[in-house]
Structure formats: C-alpha cells, structure tokens
Design a protein around this motif. Structure first.
Motif, PDB file in Angstrom:
ATOM      1  N   GLY A 253       0.814  -1.208   0.000  1.00  0.00           N
ATOM      2  CA  GLY A 253       0.000   0.000   0.000  1.00  0.00           C
ATOM      3  C   GLY A 253       0.846   1.256   0.000  1.00  0.00           C
ATOM      4  N   PHE A 254       0.236   2.365   0.446  1.00  0.00           N
ATOM      5  CA  PHE A 254       0.846   3.690   0.335  1.00  0.00           C
ATOM      6  C   PHE A 254       1.174   4.284   1.695  1.00  0.00           C
ATOM      7  N   LYS A 255       2.111   5.223   1.685  1.00  0.00           N
ATOM      8  CA  LYS A 255       2.348   6.080   2.843  1.00  0.00           C
ATOM      9  C   LYS A 255       2.181   7.530   2.411  1.00  0.00           C
ATOM     10  N   ASP A 256       1.669   8.364   3.321  1.00  0.00           N
ATOM     11  CA  ASP A 256       1.378   9.750   2.979  1.00  0.00           C
ATOM     12  C   ASP A 256       1.385  10.588   4.244  1.00  0.00           C
ATOM     13  N   SER A 257       1.345  11.892   4.060  1.00  0.00           N
ATOM     14  CA  SER A 257       1.306  12.789   5.211  1.00  0.00           C
ATOM     15  C   SER A 257       0.369  13.976   4.969  1.00  0.00           C
ATOM     16  N   GLN A 258      -0.386  13.974   3.879  1.00  0.00           N
ATOM     17  CA  GLN A 258      -1.287  15.069   3.558  1.00  0.00           C
ATOM     18  C   GLN A 258      -2.484  15.088   4.519  1.00  0.00           C
ATOM     19  N   THR A 259      -2.978  16.291   4.777  1.00  0.00           N
ATOM     20  CA  THR A 259      -4.159  16.406   5.630  1.00  0.00           C
ATOM     21  C   THR A 259      -5.352  15.709   5.005  1.00  0.00           C
ATOM     22  N   LYS A 260      -5.484  15.837   3.667  1.00  0.00           N
ATOM     23  CA  LYS A 260      -6.565  15.152   2.957  1.00  0.00           C
ATOM     24  C   LYS A 260      -5.975  14.375   1.790  1.00  0.00           C
ATOM     25  N   SER A 261      -6.377  13.138   1.655  1.00  0.00           N
ATOM     26  CA  SER A 261      -5.952  12.302   0.525  1.00  0.00           C
ATOM     27  C   SER A 261      -7.136  11.471   0.056  1.00  0.00           C
ATOM     28  N   GLN A 262      -7.122  11.111  -1.219  1.00  0.00           N
ATOM     29  CA  GLN A 262      -8.198  10.298  -1.794  1.00  0.00           C
ATOM     30  C   GLN A 262      -7.605   9.149  -2.588  1.00  0.00           C
TER      31      GLN A 262
END
Length: 511
Positions: A253-262
């Motif tokens: 899967g993915f890793k992220d740090s954005q307040t909003k992601s889709q």
C-alpha cells in the motif's frame, strides 16, 4: 449437408449451455453480516515501535472488539461490500457478476496506521470508530479523535454501478513529521491465495514477473499499486501524489502525510470495459492517464475480446448509443463473414442438386457400405464438390461469434445503458427475448422451405422447431446487449435465407 448443419447447431448450443452452467452459475456463498452491539470508542492505544503485520493482535484482544463493532453494507449492481467500525476497515468485498469473494474470510483490510514523531506508531485497527451510514449516498464515514486532538475521518463510498470505491482520508492535527500508511493484505480471495504484484510508477507498469520486477518501496512517482490473481484484480490508486508506496511480506500500500488524501479502490475482474471506466473517472479527477487497462493479463482470445470491445466503444463514440453500436458491430462482423456464408450456401445448393444421384447410389449399394462410400466420393469428385464445404464455413466463424458473445457479456454499459424500450443493456429484457424467439422460428421455417421432404430432412425440420426454445432458455438471464447482438445476427440470417430461397425458386422455374 443436413448432418453438417446439425453438427454446427449442436456445437453452438453445447458451448453456450456449458458456459452458462459451469462459468456463469458457479455456486458461491455471499457474505453474511453479523448482528453487532452498540458502538464503543476504544481507549487510547499503546505505542507501537514498528508497523505490525496482519494478525499480530492476540485473539483474546481482538474478539471483544469485534463483538462491540458495527458492520455496514454498501451494495450496487456489481458489488456487496461489508465494512466494520473496528479500524474503519473492509471485511468483505463480494463481486456479484463473477460471484467471487476477494477478501479472505476472517481477515480485514484497508488498514490505517499512524506513524508519529519519536517512533510512536498508532495502530488504528485496534480502535472502534464512531460511524455514520448514508444509505442513499452509498457512503460510510468513520471518525476517531484522541485526547491530544489528533482526529481521523475515514470515508468509503461506492457508485451506483461499478467495481470500485472511493476512500477519503482526513488527518487533522497530525504532528509535524508524522505520516500514515494505508495498507491492503496480499491474501486475496476467500482462500487467501497470493498473486502477482503490480505497480504503476513514472509512467510505466512494473510487474512481478518482468525481469526488473517490482521494488519493495517507491517514492512520490508511484500512482497505483495492486495484486493480480487469476481472473481478477485489486488496485489501490492515489488521486493525489503520495509520499510513497511499499510492498511488505504480507501487506502492500501507500504512505502519505497530507491532511486530505483520496484513493480509488478497484476490486473486480480483469475486464477492459470496467477498468476503462475507472481510468476515465481518475483522468477526470486528476487530468492524468493511469493506464489501468494495461494491468490486464491477456491470452489470445483475451486480445480478440478487447479488440472487439474497443471497436464497440469506437462505434459508441460515433453514434452516442451502445444499442446502435452493437447493431453496427454485428453488421460489420456479418459483412466480413459474408464470403464464408455464401460459400456455405453454394455448397448446400450443390449438395441439393446431386441428391437424386446420391440416393440412387445408396439404393444400389445398400448392402455394401464400403462400396457405397467409394461411389458417393466418386459422385462428389465428378461434380467438384467438397463434402466438408458446407460444414467448414459454419464452423470457422464460431470462435469470432463466441468471443463477441463473451465481450458483450462482460461489457459495462453504464455510460449509456438504454436503447429503445430497453432501460439497461446490461440486464435481461424479456420482450426482446420473446421477439428474438419469434424471429428464430421464422428463420428456421424459411431455411427449411423448398427443401426436399424425406426421412432425414423431415427429422431435421422437426428438431429445428425446438431450436428457438433452446435459445430462449440459454439467453433468459443474460444481458439484453447479448440478446440485441443475437437478434441482429438472426435478422441478417433471415434476410439471407429469404434471398437464397428466392434464388432457389428462380432456378427451379428455369429448370
């Protein structure tokens, strides 16, 4: 000649019957939703030093949470998805058309884990979220907030038609340097089997079986990742540039740090028409082509099927209607096969003209089958007739007909589903089926008209009277797009038979 026609008819009916019984109607058990108690928010979880693998939570801790969690069902014409408030995860992903469960029984997926500064890991899979179901919108929202003000809002929704879902994540008050992981299990299907790893990075699709293979981790260039197992796919596509992607031993899967992601989640068959629509949806949102259709693994017939579907889409873009596109595609294919059709009718006509001579040979050598066969072959050779000439032209188009039939069977008509009185080309239509039955009855009457009466011919005619009934039984539950193709093909054959019958009548008058 009559035997050749019987063989052709029996083969076509047999193939369709076997396909419908053993492929379309495979018995499977859809997921059951358990009754659960009220929502209870879990206490602040303990700190975790590393990303835990699935199944590490002790059973004695996991069972009480499951008993207090709520389950929600989202359903459209292709999917039945069961979500649980424990971790806001997916418990079941049931694909209706193929009657296949894509998540191993007893496991949960679409995991969310928070990685905070100071090597602190919050495993949200141990938390029972507050939940809200919006049935009309086909959407479930999960919410969790801790004492420090860190808030997670996880929304999952599905469209009215399609094999995909949309995940929206809002992480409020995430500390500077924090990130989160959205992960899926490698255990696919009810049996928990694996599959080939796929990744779309820097404009190229990387597959596990290729020499370069897939890497364990990716940077911001990653667009989507997935697993391809047998005839179906699971794909997780990021609609905003993430921080990266990972393949672990049991998770990906993915890793992220954005307040909003889709994220778009696709779980369904390796279908060109389905993936094309999902790719179109992503392109409308992001402005980029994710090349999802390239994730399909095709054989020879698969390439033919995709080619026909592309042709159907091209005709749809010209006409603006899938019903007209099916009719035009059928006309084009019938036109390509026209030389074979006339070759068949020419062979049948020659066989009809030499029937008196054949019957004389049969009568003369009635007691000697070997001599009878030798004399009949001499008659064929004298009149320059190939005894297989009437059978081969009927058998050669079968692969194309079956591929076209299969292409329409799997096609998603949701862009423009209606045609005339037909509301949805992807669903059965009884009036069209009954009209088709009448048309096939007329066709067989015209094709039998003018043929010499006799034992074999008369028996053949009686058998053909039941052929429309066989077709009605076969097509009863199939999409009306398939029926429309069959109707057009039958109408063309009827017109051809009328022309042949008229030509035969003219020849008989001149004689």
């Amino acid at each position: 000649m009559e035997k050749n026609l019987i063989v052709a008819i029996v083969l076509s009916v047999g193939i369709l019957v076997v396909y419908n019984i053993f492929v379309l109607n495979r018995p499977t058990v859809p997921p059951q939703v358990q009754e659960t108690g009220p929502v209870v928010e879990e206490e602040k979880p303990p700190e975790i030093r590393e990303i835990p693998e699935v199944g590490e939570m002790p059973v004695e801790e996991r069972v009480p949470l499951l008993q207090r969690a709520q389950e929600f069902v989202l359903e459209n014409n292709q999917l039945k998805i069961v979500l649980t408030s424990q971790g806001g995860r997916i418990k079941s992903w049931y694909e209706k058309k193929s009657k296949r469960e894509l998540i191993k029984e007893g496991t949960l997926t679409l995991d969310l884990k928070l990685s905070l500064p100071g090597a602190t890991m919050i495993d949200l899979n141990r938390i029972v979220f507050r939940s809200r179901l919006e049935e009309e919108a086909k959407r479930v929202t999960f919410n969790w907030r801790n004492e420090e003000g860190l808030e997670v809002v996880k929304t999952f929704e599905i469209p009215l038609s399609g094999s995909q879902g949309l995940v929206t994540l809002r992480i409020n008050n995430l500390p500077l340097g924090g990130e989160y992981y959205l992960l899926w299990q490698k255990a696919t299907g009810r049996e928990g089997e694996g599959g080939e790893q796929l990744a779309f990075s820097s404009g190229d699709i990387l597959e596990q079986e290729f020499k370069e293979g897939v890497r364990r981790s990716y940077g911001r260039e990653i667009k989507w990742m997935g697993i391809r197992a047998k005839k179906y796919l699971i794909i997780l596509a990021s609609l905003r540039p993430p921080r990266g992607g990972v393949f672990q031993s049991t998770l990906w899967g993915f890793k992220d740090s954005q307040t909003k992601s889709q994220w778009i989640v696709y779980g369904g068959p390796q279908s060109y028409s389905e993936l094309r629509l999902v790719n179109k949806q992503i392109r409308e949102i992001t402005g980029e082509d994710y090349h999802l259709t390239d994730a399909i693994k095709l054989g020879i017939f698969g390439h033919l099927s995709v080619g026909l579907q592309r042709g159907l889409i091209f005709l749809y873009e010209l006409t603006g209607n899938y019903g007209l596109a099916i009719i035009l595609l059928t006309l084009i294919i019938q036109g390509i096969m026209l030389p074979l059709t006339f070759k068949q009718y020419e062979s049948m006509q020659k066989m009809s003209l030499i029937q008196p001579e054949i019957q004389a040979v049969q009568k003369k050598f009635k007691g000697d089958p070997r001599a009878m066969q030798a004399e009949i072959m001499k008659v064929y050779k004298k009149n320059k007739i190939n005894p297989m000439g009437g059978c081969l032209p009927m058998l050669l188009p079968f692969p194309v007909i079956i591929v076209l039939y299969r292409s329409l069977l799997d096609f998603n008509f949701s862009e423009n589903p209606s045609f005339l009185w037909i509301k949805d080309l992807g669903k059965p239509n009884i009036p069209l089926l009954l009209v088709l039955g009448v048309l096939m009855f007329l066709q067989q009457r015209v094709s039998q008209k003018g043929r010499p009466a006799g034992g074999q011919q008369e028996g053949m005619a009686k058998m053909m009277q039941f052929f429309p009934i066989f077709i009605i039984v076969i097509l009863w539950s199939l999409p009306s797009g398939v029926m429309l193709y069959w109707f057009t093909s039958t109408l063309i054959s009827l017109l051809q038979n009328l022309l042949i019958a008229r030509k035969r009548a003219v020849v008989q008058v001149k004689t």
